[in-house]
Scaffold this motif. Sequence first.
Motif, PDB file in Angstrom:
ATOM      1  N   GLU A  51       0.852  -1.187   0.000  1.00  0.00           N
ATOM      2  CA  GLU A  51       0.000   0.000   0.000  1.00  0.00           C
ATOM      3  C   GLU A  51       0.886   1.235   0.000  1.00  0.00           C
ATOM      4  N   HIS A  52       0.535   2.178  -0.882  1.00  0.00           N
ATOM      5  CA  HIS A  52       1.330   3.396  -1.013  1.00  0.00           C
ATOM      6  C   HIS A  52       0.475   4.491  -1.633  1.00  0.00           C
ATOM      7  N   THR A  53       1.026   5.680  -1.608  1.00  0.00           N
ATOM      8  CA  THR A  53       0.452   6.815  -2.301  1.00  0.00           C
ATOM      9  C   THR A  53       1.605   7.547  -2.981  1.00  0.00           C
ATOM     10  N   LEU A  54       1.332   8.182  -4.093  1.00  0.00           N
ATOM     11  CA  LEU A  54       2.359   8.922  -4.827  1.00  0.00           C
ATOM     12  C   LEU A  54       2.118  10.422  -4.677  1.00  0.00           C
ATOM     13  N   SER A  55       3.197  11.185  -4.705  1.00  0.00           N
ATOM     14  CA  SER A  55       3.088  12.642  -4.594  1.00  0.00           C
ATOM     15  C   SER A  55       2.764  13.299  -5.937  1.00  0.00           C
ATOM     16  N   LYS A  56       2.720  12.517  -7.002  1.00  0.00           N
ATOM     17  CA  LYS A  56       2.421  13.015  -8.349  1.00  0.00           C
ATOM     18  C   LYS A  56       1.206  12.274  -8.905  1.00  0.00           C
ATOM     19  N   HIS A  57       0.504  12.902  -9.831  1.00  0.00           N
ATOM     20  CA  HIS A  57      -0.510  12.185 -10.600  1.00  0.00           C
ATOM     21  C   HIS A  57       0.244  11.262 -11.549  1.00  0.00           C
ATOM     22  N   VAL A  58      -0.325  10.101 -11.857  1.00  0.00           N
ATOM     23  CA  VAL A  58       0.362   9.178 -12.762  1.00  0.00           C
ATOM     24  C   VAL A  58      -0.624   8.581 -13.769  1.00  0.00           C
ATOM     25  N   ILE A  59      -0.168   8.533 -15.013  1.00  0.00           N
ATOM     26  CA  ILE A  59      -0.875   7.834 -16.086  1.00  0.00           C
ATOM     27  C   ILE A  59       0.043   6.701 -16.501  1.00  0.00           C
ATOM     28  N   SER A  60      -0.458   5.472 -16.496  1.00  0.00           N
ATOM     29  CA  SER A  60       0.354   4.297 -16.806  1.00  0.00           C
ATOM     30  C   SER A  60      -0.118   3.667 -18.110  1.00  0.00           C
ATOM     31  N   LEU A  61       0.829   3.451 -19.028  1.00  0.00           N
ATOM     32  CA  LEU A  61       0.532   2.845 -20.332  1.00  0.00           C
ATOM     33  C   LEU A  61       1.255   1.515 -20.457  1.00  0.00           C
ATOM     34  N   ASN A  62       0.567   0.518 -20.990  1.00  0.00           N
ATOM     35  CA  ASN A  62       1.187  -0.779 -21.241  1.00  0.00           C
ATOM     36  C   ASN A  62       1.867  -0.741 -22.605  1.00  0.00           C
ATOM     37  N   LEU A  63       3.181  -0.922 -22.630  1.00  0.00           N
ATOM     38  CA  LEU A  63       3.926  -0.887 -23.892  1.00  0.00           C
ATOM     39  C   LEU A  63       4.322  -2.282 -24.378  1.00  0.00           C
ATOM     40  N   GLY A  64       4.042  -3.297 -23.595  1.00  0.00           N
ATOM     41  CA  GLY A  64       4.447  -4.652 -23.966  1.00  0.00           C
ATOM     42  C   GLY A  64       3.260  -5.541 -24.251  1.00  0.00           C
ATOM     43  N   HIS A  75     -10.679  -0.794  -0.299  1.00  0.00           N
ATOM     44  CA  HIS A  75     -11.193  -2.164  -0.174  1.00  0.00           C
ATOM     45  C   HIS A  75     -11.920  -2.657  -1.434  1.00  0.00           C
ATOM     46  N   GLN A  76     -11.869  -1.916  -2.498  1.00  0.00           N
ATOM     47  CA  GLN A  76     -12.468  -2.323  -3.774  1.00  0.00           C
ATOM     48  C   GLN A  76     -11.364  -2.887  -4.661  1.00  0.00           C
ATOM     49  N   VAL A  77     -11.508  -4.135  -5.075  1.00  0.00           N
ATOM     50  CA  VAL A  77     -10.505  -4.771  -5.916  1.00  0.00           C
ATOM     51  C   VAL A  77     -10.956  -4.701  -7.375  1.00  0.00           C
ATOM     52  N   GLU A  78     -10.074  -4.203  -8.226  1.00  0.00           N
ATOM     53  CA  GLU A  78     -10.322  -4.166  -9.670  1.00  0.00           C
ATOM     54  C   GLU A  78      -9.246  -5.006 -10.330  1.00  0.00           C
ATOM     55  N   SER A  79      -9.656  -5.826 -11.292  1.00  0.00           N
ATOM     56  CA  SER A  79      -8.692  -6.660 -11.997  1.00  0.00           C
ATOM     57  C   SER A  79      -9.062  -6.682 -13.471  1.00  0.00           C
ATOM     58  N   ASP A  80      -8.059  -6.468 -14.317  1.00  0.00           N
ATOM     59  CA  ASP A  80      -8.283  -6.453 -15.766  1.00  0.00           C
ATOM     60  C   ASP A  80      -7.037  -6.906 -16.483  1.00  0.00           C
ATOM     61  N   ARG A  81      -7.225  -7.327 -17.723  1.00  0.00           N
ATOM     62  CA  ARG A  81      -6.100  -7.647 -18.593  1.00  0.00           C
ATOM     63  C   ARG A  81      -6.006  -6.510 -19.605  1.00  0.00           C
ATOM     64  N   PHE A  82      -4.778  -6.025 -19.824  1.00  0.00           N
ATOM     65  CA  PHE A  82      -4.549  -4.892 -20.705  1.00  0.00           C
ATOM     66  C   PHE A  82      -3.636  -5.294 -21.851  1.00  0.00           C
ATOM     67  N   SER A  83      -3.983  -4.857 -23.047  1.00  0.00           N
ATOM     68  CA  SER A  83      -3.190  -5.128 -24.242  1.00  0.00           C
ATOM     69  C   SER A  83      -2.175  -4.027 -24.469  1.00  0.00           C
ATOM     70  N   GLU A  84      -1.268  -4.262 -25.394  1.00  0.00           N
ATOM     71  CA  GLU A  84      -0.260  -3.256 -25.741  1.00  0.00           C
ATOM     72  C   GLU A  84      -0.940  -1.960 -26.150  1.00  0.00           C
ATOM     73  N   GLY A  85      -0.473  -0.851 -25.578  1.00  0.00           N
ATOM     74  CA  GLY A  85      -1.016   0.470 -25.892  1.00  0.00           C
ATOM     75  C   GLY A  85      -2.153   0.913 -24.995  1.00  0.00           C
ATOM     76  N   ASP A  86      -2.698   0.002 -24.193  1.00  0.00           N
ATOM     77  CA  ASP A  86      -3.799   0.359 -23.294  1.00  0.00           C
ATOM     78  C   ASP A  86      -3.306   1.216 -22.132  1.00  0.00           C
ATOM     79  N   ILE A  87      -4.201   2.076 -21.651  1.00  0.00           N
ATOM     80  CA  ILE A  87      -3.939   2.812 -20.421  1.00  0.00           C
ATOM     81  C   ILE A  87      -4.274   1.876 -19.271  1.00  0.00           C
ATOM     82  N   LEU A  88      -3.276   1.577 -18.445  1.00  0.00           N
ATOM     83  CA  LEU A  88      -3.485   0.689 -17.299  1.00  0.00           C
ATOM     84  C   LEU A  88      -4.281   1.395 -16.213  1.00  0.00           C
TER      85      LEU A  88
END
Length: 146
Positions: A51-64, A75-88
Amino acid sequence: MLHHSSLNINPIREQELLRILPCIPRASSFQLHWKHLNIAYYHLPSVDCPEHTLSKHVISLNLGRSVRLERTIDHQVESDRFSEGDILCINPAGLYRTIRVSDPSQILHLYLEPEFVSHWKDAAASGWIQSIKATSCDRLYPRSSR
């Protein structure tokens, strides 16, 4: 979530990143000392971030290749599969979360300073941003030249 025990991480400080990730970015803009935006490229093994928090906003992209991401927020769990180029994910600064990436991954993080985002939000609210004219990418880079 136990926010009082969470790690508060400045993601452009590599030593702090190592508190939640097994490795530093393979490439980043950190050494350039950009003021409002930083970019980091990671090759990560399967990883469970505490568990953590970041001091910056972050946008994460899947490149692989396709990757499964699971995150827990309030306490809400989200789970997904992301393809190349998707925003995680798009995470605001200060958001408490845990993250699990079950597959090796190549991820690009765009880190934005909260003050920078607030500046543009204020500019939009004042109407100033409406005076900016958008130009189509097709006009700038015709398809024949791409």
